[in-house]
Design an enzyme around this catalytic site. Structure first.
Site, PDB file in Angstrom:
ATOM      1  N   GLY A 280      46.619   1.621  58.508  1.00 17.78           N
ATOM      2  CA  GLY A 280      47.228   1.609  57.176  1.00 17.78           C
ATOM      3  C   GLY A 280      47.594   3.030  56.796  1.00 17.78           C
ATOM      4  N   ARG A 281      46.572   3.765  56.410  1.00 14.99           N
ATOM      5  CA  ARG A 281      46.750   5.122  55.902  1.00 14.99           C
ATOM      6  C   ARG A 281      47.586   6.020  56.824  1.00 14.99           C
ATOM      7  NH1 ARG A 281      42.909   7.389  52.441  1.00 14.99           N
ATOM      8  NH2 ARG A 281      41.444   5.809  53.163  1.00 14.99           N
ATOM      9  N   CYS A 347      41.980   8.323  28.817  1.00 17.92           N
ATOM     10  CA  CYS A 347      40.830   8.730  28.011  1.00 17.92           C
ATOM     11  C   CYS A 347      39.532   8.556  28.772  1.00 17.92           C
ATOM     12  CB  CYS A 347      40.827   7.937  26.715  1.00 17.92           C
ATOM     13  SG  CYS A 347      42.333   8.247  25.806  1.00 17.92           S
ATOM     14  N   GLU A 348      39.352   9.415  29.747  1.00 15.15           N
ATOM     15  CA  GLU A 348      38.159   9.435  30.600  1.00 15.15           C
ATOM     16  C   GLU A 348      38.111  10.797  31.246  1.00 15.15           C
ATOM     17  OE1 GLU A 348      36.733   6.982  33.543  1.00 15.15           O
ATOM     18  OE2 GLU A 348      37.314   5.124  32.558  1.00 15.15           O
ATOM     19  N   TYR A 376      47.050   3.711  49.519  1.00 14.80           N
ATOM     20  CA  TYR A 376      46.045   3.493  48.475  1.00 14.80           C
ATOM     21  C   TYR A 376      46.433   4.223  47.184  1.00 14.80           C
ATOM     22  CZ  TYR A 376      43.833   1.914  52.703  1.00 14.80           C
ATOM     23  OH  TYR A 376      43.593   1.272  53.885  1.00 14.80           O
TER      24      TYR A 376
HETATM   25  C1  LIG Z   1      41.394  -1.107  55.018  1.00 13.45           C
HETATM   26  C2  LIG Z   1      41.398  -1.783  56.320  1.00 13.45           C
HETATM   27  C3  LIG Z   1      42.243  -1.332  57.336  1.00 13.45           C
HETATM   28  C4  LIG Z   1      43.140  -0.134  57.215  1.00 13.45           C
HETATM   29  O1  LIG Z   1      42.417   1.054  57.125  1.00 13.45           O
HETATM   30  P1  LIG Z   1      43.190   2.451  57.177  1.00 13.45           P
HETATM   31  O2  LIG Z   1      42.113   3.436  57.052  1.00 13.45           O
HETATM   32  O3  LIG Z   1      44.140   2.492  56.054  1.00 13.45           O
HETATM   33  O4  LIG Z   1      43.873   2.520  58.504  1.00 13.45           O
HETATM   34  C5  LIG Z   1      42.262  -2.056  58.511  1.00 13.45           C
HETATM   35  N1  LIG Z   1      41.474  -3.147  58.692  1.00 13.45           N
HETATM   36  C6  LIG Z   1      40.642  -3.590  57.739  1.00 13.45           C
HETATM   37  C7  LIG Z   1      39.821  -4.788  57.988  1.00 13.45           C
HETATM   38  C8  LIG Z   1      40.575  -2.924  56.525  1.00 13.45           C
HETATM   39  O5  LIG Z   1      39.740  -3.364  55.575  1.00 13.45           O
END
Ligand SMILES: *Cc1c(COP(=O)(O)O)cnc(C)c1O
Length: 423
Positions: A280-281, A347-348, A376
């Protein structure tokens, strides 16, 4: 590598000046670079060219339809954790045979939807889920393809909230006890065992935990599963290693995809299996920024605050994980450096993008780019303090597209009603 660069003292996303986007779209706004997104996907995918594999982009990192569509066109599959993410993936024409469904709390209607959609597999996280799957699949006359998410008890050396593969985590089943669960799985009529899965955490900056986790899964596969499961007539065809590869936010030096892939491919040697990866990231993180405008500079006896129009409602990572996001002026700024907190309007006191950050002193109206905000960021945004969510903008060469419009005030109250008795 990304396509956010200064040209003549002004930051561009590919061929488009950020200042222009700010003028036309307003701030705060998320801005993504399509060239960067595609490049990151390709580099990651090609790193695994030597292994039979499927890259399933982790939708929770960034779920905008335009981005998902771009990945689908590159051949990506998707790792989903809810029916909402499945809906999004199907909307962009994703191949259901490349969708894997993770998460500890899958609900009945989510399971039914995924079964009817014909996804590749459910990454099962508990025995009760297994029984639920069997029952729900029976109810609609389907067989649920499953892999068991095993917990290898490996410390990913990352923030505790995104560390998922240690014994104390809510995720997966203890690898040492998973044979029992596998045995139960093969005895169920409406479940088909097809794989093994593990995801140990996010923002990992070394290959070691991945290699350790793979070694544990591998050892288990070779020693236990291969023989046992074959005997039972099940075939482990997929090995899902999750996501988690980190990116450079500040001074981290995460492994490059090539190095990561090499280590994993080495660990797979001699195994006849399809590898699944859920990044993902690493794909989207550095392909996006949050563009924000300085509203006020405020100085107290002890502190300086740069108050901007984006806040924890737009980008919660600093508030939630104490994480570092680089902040750069959109127009290069040669003013003296000051040490200041960059904070939002919420407001935090937890509402900050940076604490005690050395930064060229900006003025009211200056634009700042919060870097590395593509993962994210928007997906964790909220309407806290009743701020409409910011727009998402996709830059492609010298064009840009608003791929999600800014929410309006009416959007804020959409779905709310006042009961007649109060009218
Ligand atoms: C969040 C997640 C990912 C992706 O993680 P990244 O660090 O963004 O690569 C992959 N698999 C599962 C099951 C996740 O919960």
């Amino acid at each position: 590598m990304n396509h956010f660069e200064y040209r003549n003292g002004e930051m561009f996303a590919e061929g488009v000046a950020l200042k222009r986007i700010a003028q036309e779209v307003g701030t705060p706004a998320y801005i993504y670079s399509l060239a960067t997104l595609k490049r990151h996907f390709k580099v990651f995918d090609q790193a695994f060219a030597k292994a039979r594999h499927i890259v399933c982009f982790s939708v929770k990192a960034n779920s905008n339809l335009a981005l998902l569509r771009a990945f689908a066109k590159e051949g990506s599959g998707f790792d989903i954790v809810s029916e909402g993410e499945l809906f999004r993936a199907l909307k962009v024409g994703a191949d259901p045979r490349k969708i894997v469904f993770s998460g500890v709390g899958k609900k009945r209607q989510e399971i039914e939807y995924a079964l009817k959609s014909g996804i590749l597999m459910f990454n099962v996280e508990s025995e009760e889920e297994l029984f639920a799957l069997d029952e729900i699949a029976a109810g609609i006359g389907k067989k649920a393809p499953i892999s068991l998410r095993v917990n290898p008890d490996v410390d990913p050396q990352t923030h505790p909230y995104i560390s998922t593969g240690m014994k104390k985590a809510k995720f997966g089943v203890d690898i040492k006890k998973s044979l029992e669960t596998y045995r139960k799985a093969v005895s169920l009529k409406n479940v088909e065992v097809v794989g093994v899965d593990c995801h140990i955490g996010s923002q990992l900056t070394s290959v070691t935990p991945f290699v350790d986790a793979l070694a544990k899964v591998r050892e288990y596969l070779d020693r236990v599963l291969a023989g046992e499961m074959k005997k039972e007539g099940a075939q482990i065809r997929y090995l899902d290693l999750g996501g988690g590869l980190g990116i450079n936010y500040h001074d981290e030096t995460p492994p490059l995809p090539d190095e990561y892939a090499k280590a994993i491919i080495q660990g797979l040697e001699g195994l006849d299996i399809t590898l699944i990866l859920e990044p993902g990231r690493v794909i989207v993180g550095n392909a996006g920024i949050l563009l924000t405008e300085v509203q006020y500079i405020k100085e107290t006896d002890t502190k300086k605050f740069i108050i901007v129009d984006g806040g924890m409602n737009d980008l919660i990572r600093p508030a939630l994980y104490g994480s570092y996001q680089a902040i750069q002026p959109v127009i290069e700024n040669n003013a003296d450096k000051v040490v200041a907190d960059v904070v939002g309007p919420i407001c935090e006191s937890g509402d900050f993008f940076a604490k005690d950050r050395e930064i060229a002193r900006p003025k009211r109206g200056d634009l700042l780019a919060v870097m590395s905000a593509g993962a994210y960021g928007f997906t964790m945004a909220s309407n806290y303090n009743s701020h409409p969510k910011p727009p998402e903008v996709l830059v492609d060469g010298d064009q840009y597209y608003i791929v999600r419009r800014r929410e309006s005030l009416d959007d804020l109250i959409n779905g709310e009603t006042i009961p007649a008795s109060l009218q």
